[in-house]
Scaffold this motif. Structure first.
Motif, PDB file in Angstrom:
ATOM      1  N   GLY A  25       0.806  -1.215   0.000  1.00 17.02           N
ATOM      2  CA  GLY A  25       0.000   0.000   0.000  1.00 17.02           C
ATOM      3  C   GLY A  25       0.835   1.260   0.000  1.00 17.02           C
ATOM      4  N   LEU A  26       0.129   2.380  -0.106  1.00 22.16           N
ATOM      5  CA  LEU A  26       0.744   3.693  -0.168  1.00 22.16           C
ATOM      6  C   LEU A  26      -0.088   4.666   0.648  1.00 22.16           C
ATOM      7  CD1 LEU A  26       2.810   5.724  -1.548  1.00 22.16           C
ATOM      8  CD2 LEU A  26       1.020   6.077  -3.269  1.00 22.16           C
ATOM      9  N   VAL A  27       0.586   5.449   1.494  1.00 20.92           N
ATOM     10  CA  VAL A  27      -0.041   6.569   2.199  1.00 20.92           C
ATOM     11  C   VAL A  27       0.741   7.807   1.808  1.00 20.92           C
ATOM     12  CG1 VAL A  27      -0.663   7.566   4.425  1.00 20.92           C
ATOM     13  CG2 VAL A  27      -0.724   5.075   4.123  1.00 20.92           C
ATOM     14  N   ALA A  28       0.110   8.735   1.097  1.00 21.46           N
ATOM     15  CA  ALA A  28       0.813   9.900   0.567  1.00 21.46           C
ATOM     16  C   ALA A  28       0.066  11.174   0.947  1.00 21.46           C
ATOM     17  CB  ALA A  28       0.951   9.792  -0.950  1.00 21.46           C
ATOM     18  N   GLY A  29       0.789  12.282   0.894  1.00 21.81           N
ATOM     19  CA  GLY A  29       0.170  13.571   1.194  1.00 21.81           C
ATOM     20  C   GLY A  29       1.204  14.578   1.652  1.00 21.81           C
ATOM     21  N   ALA A  30       0.856  15.845   1.513  1.00 26.67           N
ATOM     22  CA  ALA A  30       1.767  16.912   1.917  1.00 26.67           C
ATOM     23  C   ALA A  30       1.918  16.937   3.430  1.00 26.67           C
ATOM     24  CB  ALA A  30       1.237  18.259   1.402  1.00 26.67           C
ATOM     25  N   THR A  31       2.959  17.621   3.888  1.00 27.73           N
ATOM     26  CA  THR A  31       3.213  17.738   5.316  1.00 27.73           C
ATOM     27  C   THR A  31       2.032  18.394   6.019  1.00 27.73           C
ATOM     28  OG1 THR A  31       5.583  17.948   4.912  1.00 27.73           O
ATOM     29  CG2 THR A  31       4.761  18.726   7.030  1.00 27.73           C
ATOM     30  N   GLY A  32       1.609  17.805   7.135  1.00 26.73           N
ATOM     31  CA  GLY A  32       0.537  18.376   7.937  1.00 26.73           C
ATOM     32  C   GLY A  32      -0.861  18.017   7.498  1.00 26.73           C
ATOM     33  N   THR A  33      -0.999  17.053   6.596  1.00 25.93           N
ATOM     34  CA  THR A  33      -2.342  16.701   6.099  1.00 25.93           C
ATOM     35  C   THR A  33      -2.940  15.471   6.796  1.00 25.93           C
ATOM     36  OG1 THR A  33      -1.343  15.409   4.299  1.00 25.93           O
ATOM     37  CG2 THR A  33      -1.918  17.706   3.839  1.00 25.93           C
ATOM     38  N   GLY A  34      -2.149  14.813   7.657  1.00 26.16           N
ATOM     39  CA  GLY A  34      -2.714  13.701   8.426  1.00 26.16           C
ATOM     40  C   GLY A  34      -2.136  12.336   8.116  1.00 26.16           C
ATOM     41  N   LYS A  35      -0.985  12.267   7.416  1.00 22.33           N
ATOM     42  CA  LYS A  35      -0.400  10.966   7.086  1.00 22.33           C
ATOM     43  C   LYS A  35      -0.051  10.171   8.343  1.00 22.33           C
ATOM     44  CE  LYS A  35       3.168  12.113   4.662  1.00 22.33           C
ATOM     45  NZ  LYS A  35       3.117  13.567   4.844  1.00 22.33           N
ATOM     46  N   THR A  36       0.523  10.846   9.340  1.00 22.26           N
ATOM     47  CA  THR A  36       0.971  10.143  10.543  1.00 22.26           C
ATOM     48  C   THR A  36      -0.199   9.533  11.297  1.00 22.26           C
ATOM     49  OG1 THR A  36       2.871  11.641  10.746  1.00 22.26           O
ATOM     50  CG2 THR A  36       2.239  10.389  12.703  1.00 22.26           C
ATOM     51  N   VAL A  37      -1.330  10.256  11.358  1.00 18.78           N
ATOM     52  CA  VAL A  37      -2.511   9.719  12.040  1.00 18.78           C
ATOM     53  C   VAL A  37      -3.040   8.504  11.292  1.00 18.78           C
ATOM     54  CG1 VAL A  37      -4.874  10.232  12.775  1.00 18.78           C
ATOM     55  CG2 VAL A  37      -3.084  11.965  13.029  1.00 18.78           C
ATOM     56  N   THR A  38      -3.035   8.578   9.957  1.00 22.58           N
ATOM     57  CA  THR A  38      -3.479   7.431   9.167  1.00 22.58           C
ATOM     58  C   THR A  38      -2.571   6.234   9.392  1.00 22.58           C
ATOM     59  OG1 THR A  38      -4.401   8.896   7.469  1.00 22.58           O
ATOM     60  CG2 THR A  38      -3.945   6.623   6.824  1.00 22.58           C
ATOM     61  N   LEU A  39      -1.271   6.480   9.405  1.00 21.32           N
ATOM     62  CA  LEU A  39      -0.322   5.406   9.663  1.00 21.32           C
ATOM     63  C   LEU A  39      -0.592   4.767  11.025  1.00 21.32           C
ATOM     64  CD1 LEU A  39       3.534   5.758   9.067  1.00 21.32           C
ATOM     65  CD2 LEU A  39       2.608   4.447  10.949  1.00 21.32           C
ATOM     66  N   GLN A  40      -0.806   5.596  12.049  1.00 22.28           N
ATOM     67  CA  GLN A  40      -1.057   5.064  13.395  1.00 22.28           C
ATOM     68  C   GLN A  40      -2.357   4.278  13.443  1.00 22.28           C
ATOM     69  OE1 GLN A  40      -0.216   7.841  16.526  1.00 22.28           O
ATOM     70  NE2 GLN A  40      -1.463   6.747  18.047  1.00 22.28           N
ATOM     71  N   ARG A  41      -3.371   4.762  12.735  1.00 22.84           N
ATOM     72  CA  ARG A  41      -4.657   4.050  12.681  1.00 22.84           C
ATOM     73  C   ARG A  41      -4.474   2.660  12.054  1.00 22.84           C
ATOM     74  NH1 ARG A  41     -10.052   3.198  14.217  1.00 22.84           N
ATOM     75  NH2 ARG A  41     -11.021   2.010  12.538  1.00 22.84           N
ATOM     76  N   LEU A  42      -3.752   2.602  10.945  1.00 25.24           N
ATOM     77  CA  LEU A  42      -3.549   1.318  10.283  1.00 25.24           C
ATOM     78  C   LEU A  42      -2.735   0.366  11.153  1.00 25.24           C
ATOM     79  CD1 LEU A  42      -2.802   2.483   6.605  1.00 25.24           C
ATOM     80  CD2 LEU A  42      -4.925   1.514   7.514  1.00 25.24           C
ATOM     81  N   ALA A  43      -1.671   0.878  11.765  1.00 28.47           N
ATOM     82  CA  ALA A  43      -0.848   0.040  12.631  1.00 28.47           C
ATOM     83  C   ALA A  43      -1.660  -0.521  13.788  1.00 28.47           C
ATOM     84  CB  ALA A  43       0.342   0.845  13.154  1.00 28.47           C
ATOM     85  N   GLU A  44      -2.477   0.318  14.368  1.00 26.73           N
ATOM     86  CA  GLU A  44      -3.313  -0.100  15.498  1.00 26.73           C
ATOM     87  C   GLU A  44      -4.316  -1.177  15.089  1.00 26.73           C
ATOM     88  OE1 GLU A  44      -4.889   2.981  18.321  1.00 26.73           O
ATOM     89  OE2 GLU A  44      -6.780   2.373  17.385  1.00 26.73           O
ATOM     90  N   GLU A  45      -4.916  -1.018  13.928  1.00 29.44           N
ATOM     91  CA  GLU A  45      -5.921  -1.980  13.474  1.00 29.44           C
ATOM     92  C   GLU A  45      -5.273  -3.307  13.075  1.00 29.44           C
ATOM     93  OE1 GLU A  45      -9.560  -1.606  13.296  1.00 29.44           O
ATOM     94  OE2 GLU A  45      -8.658  -0.372  14.869  1.00 29.44           O
ATOM     95  N   PHE A  46      -4.103  -3.253  12.475  1.00 27.02           N
ATOM     96  CA  PHE A  46      -3.396  -4.509  12.186  1.00 27.02           C
ATOM     97  C   PHE A  46      -3.049  -5.229  13.483  1.00 27.02           C
ATOM     98  CE2 PHE A  46      -2.258  -2.716   7.895  1.00 27.02           C
ATOM     99  CZ  PHE A  46      -2.827  -3.742   7.160  1.00 27.02           C
TER     100      PHE A  46
END
Length: 491
Positions: A25-46
């Motif tokens: 998969g790919l999580v992309a986006g400019a700085t400050g748009t929420g990539k880190t929160v999405t990453l944490q959400r995915l890690a938590e759900e896995f």
């Protein structure tokens, strides 16, 4: 698990199917748009479904995954807005193991020079083709002579040995110039100055320690403290690529499991490909393409899909795209490229939506049950139930003391290897050179006299007697024999 991992909801919800999560998969986006929160959400759900996770904490704000959330008003509002309670949402931490290349904010993580190999080590040292060839010769000679390359002093000693024996090695391996060896030695010194020598040594990381679950069946989230490591970008990228390559080499084939054995998040993924030689990019593509059958999912996290080569991008089936800003022609090109990576939605202008997304919003497309990409959807990303942000040093130390690998990697081991073997050889050569060769004294042997031959003493006596006899004869002839014996002649 059959419902999948919820990423977020819009007009329709978007989920990642666990059986297809190893399609990357790919999580992309400019700085400050929420990539880190999405990453944490995915890690938590896995983790919740029993899948271990490895991720790099580049900014120091992913350590909060180890603590329960509930202290953020925006998260609470999003939970209500998306009706996440019906989906079993709760504020809870994940089981976490902290790792740190420098051994300060986590358990030390090491590998050996031999395991890193000449290709990745050449990338780490930024060597040219000639210098890489010399490095490969060092590995080959060490292998043929049974010399272990464990840490940097082993490699230095091996380089010195190859330089000293360049003439004898030339016919087998080719020319080894002193200039190339000197250049590699200088790069090793630079790597030491940046703290990179801590990466090499023993005990080396056992990959099985990254693939553990806790007593409740939740996957352990392995967090690599990378806020200092990211300052040396080449070391950061090379280490993560080595880790990915080792997973590919060591894990057995599992086909298509119900869920991944491990999910690997590669944050700041563009660092992996910046100025990388083609042979290295080809290796990344090969690993990404084939590691799926080992049960490992790889998720690249970066600012733009253009940061990832097309051959690698084509392997990423699950995609979350946060906002991009189109201020320059290059930015506009990146927006178009990002829009074209999605399966078109007739009800959504994807290119226009990418620049209009707010913080915590994204465009997402995943693989359905048949492995077909779904049409792109505009969603609001579901928040994690763990804390957003950092933790205290005391909390980190307490988690490290109670982790499953506490005490395993904390003390380094320096066993006999190439450095010690070559040092002993050199000492023995010096001793041999300084010891003079003393020839034994000649043995005197007495030659037995031939029968009838006279000894020197006998010959002297015979000659003396002959002389005396001659004189006596003369005196008799002259009548003066008495004078010979001291007498006087009487007349």
């Amino acid at each position: 698990m059959t419902d999948g991992i919820l990423i977020g909801r819009g007009e329709r919800e978007v989920r990642i199917m666990p059986a297809l999560a190893n399609r990357h998969g790919l999580v992309a986006g400019a700085t400050g748009t929420g990539k880190t929160v999405t990453l944490q959400r995915l890690a938590e759900e896995f983790s919740r479904i029993g899948v271990p996770v490895f991720l790099a904490d580049v900014k120091g704000d992913l350590a909060g995954v180890s603590q329960p959330g509930g202290d953020n008003d925006k998260v609470a509002e999003r939970v209500i807005e998306l009706d996440l309670a019906a989906d079993g949402f709760s504020y809870a931490p994940c089981p976490v193991t902290f790792w740190d290349l420098y051994g300060e904010q986590g358990h030390p993580v090491r590998t050996t020079i031999s395991e890193m190999g000449p290709l990745l080590l050449a990338r780490l040292l930024e060597l040219n083709d000639v210098q890489e060839g010399v490095l490969s010769i060092c590995f080959r000679v060490a292998d043929e002579n049974g010399l272990l390359l464990l840490d940097l002093k082993d490699l230095r000693a091996m380089l010195g040995y190859v330089a000293d024996n360049a003439a004898s090695l030339r016919t087998t391996f080719g020319n080894v110039s002193a200039a190339s060896v000197g250049a590699i030695q200088r790069r090793l010194l630079k790597l030491e100055d940046q703290g990179g020598e801590r990466l090499f040594g023993e005990p080396a990381l056992d990959l099985m320690d990254l693939m553990q679950t806790d007593e409740h069946g939740r996957g352990v989230v392995n967090v690599l403290a990378a806020d200092q490591l990211i300052r040396n970008r080449t070391l950061y990228a090379t280490f993560l690529l080595w880790l990915l390559s080792e997973l590919f080499e060591q894990l057995p084939e599992v086909g298509d499991p119900d869920k991944p054995k491990l999910v690997f998040f590669f944050d700041e993924a563009h660092l992996l490909f910046d100025d990388a030689p083609k042979v290295l990019v080809d290796k990344v593509e090969q690993v990404v393409r084939l590691i799926r059958s080992k049960g490992v999912g790889v998720y690249f996290v970066t600012q733009s899909p253009m940061d990832v080569p097309d051959d690698v991008l084509g392997q990423l089936g699950n995609r979350v795209q946060h906002a991009l800003r189109a201020f320059t022609p290059r930015d506009q090109k990146a927006v178009r490229a990002a829009a074209q990576t999605f399966r078109a939605n007739p009800d959504l202008d994807t290119e226009a939506a990418i620049t209009a997304l707010g913080v915590g919003e994204a465009l997402a497309s995943t693989l359905d049950a048949d492995g077909i990409p779904t049409v792109v959807e505009r969603i609001k990303v579901a928040p994690p139930g763990s804390r957003l942000g950092t933790i205290t040093a005391e909390q980190r130390q307490a988690l490290m003391a109670g982790s499953l690998v506490a005490g395993v990697y904390d003390q380094s081991i320096d066993r006999a290897s190439a450095y010690e073997a070559l040092k002993l050889m050199a000492e023995q050569a010096v001793i041999a050179a300084e010891t003079p060769s003393v020839a034994p004294p000649p043995q005197r042997t007495r030659t037995p006299a031939r029968r009838g031959a006279q000894t020197p003493l006998e010959a002297f006596a015979v000659n003396a007697m002959r002389s005396l006899g001659t004189q006596i004869g003369r005196q008799i002839a002259r009548g003066t024999l008495g004078s010979l014996f001291g007498g006087s002649r009487r007349r």
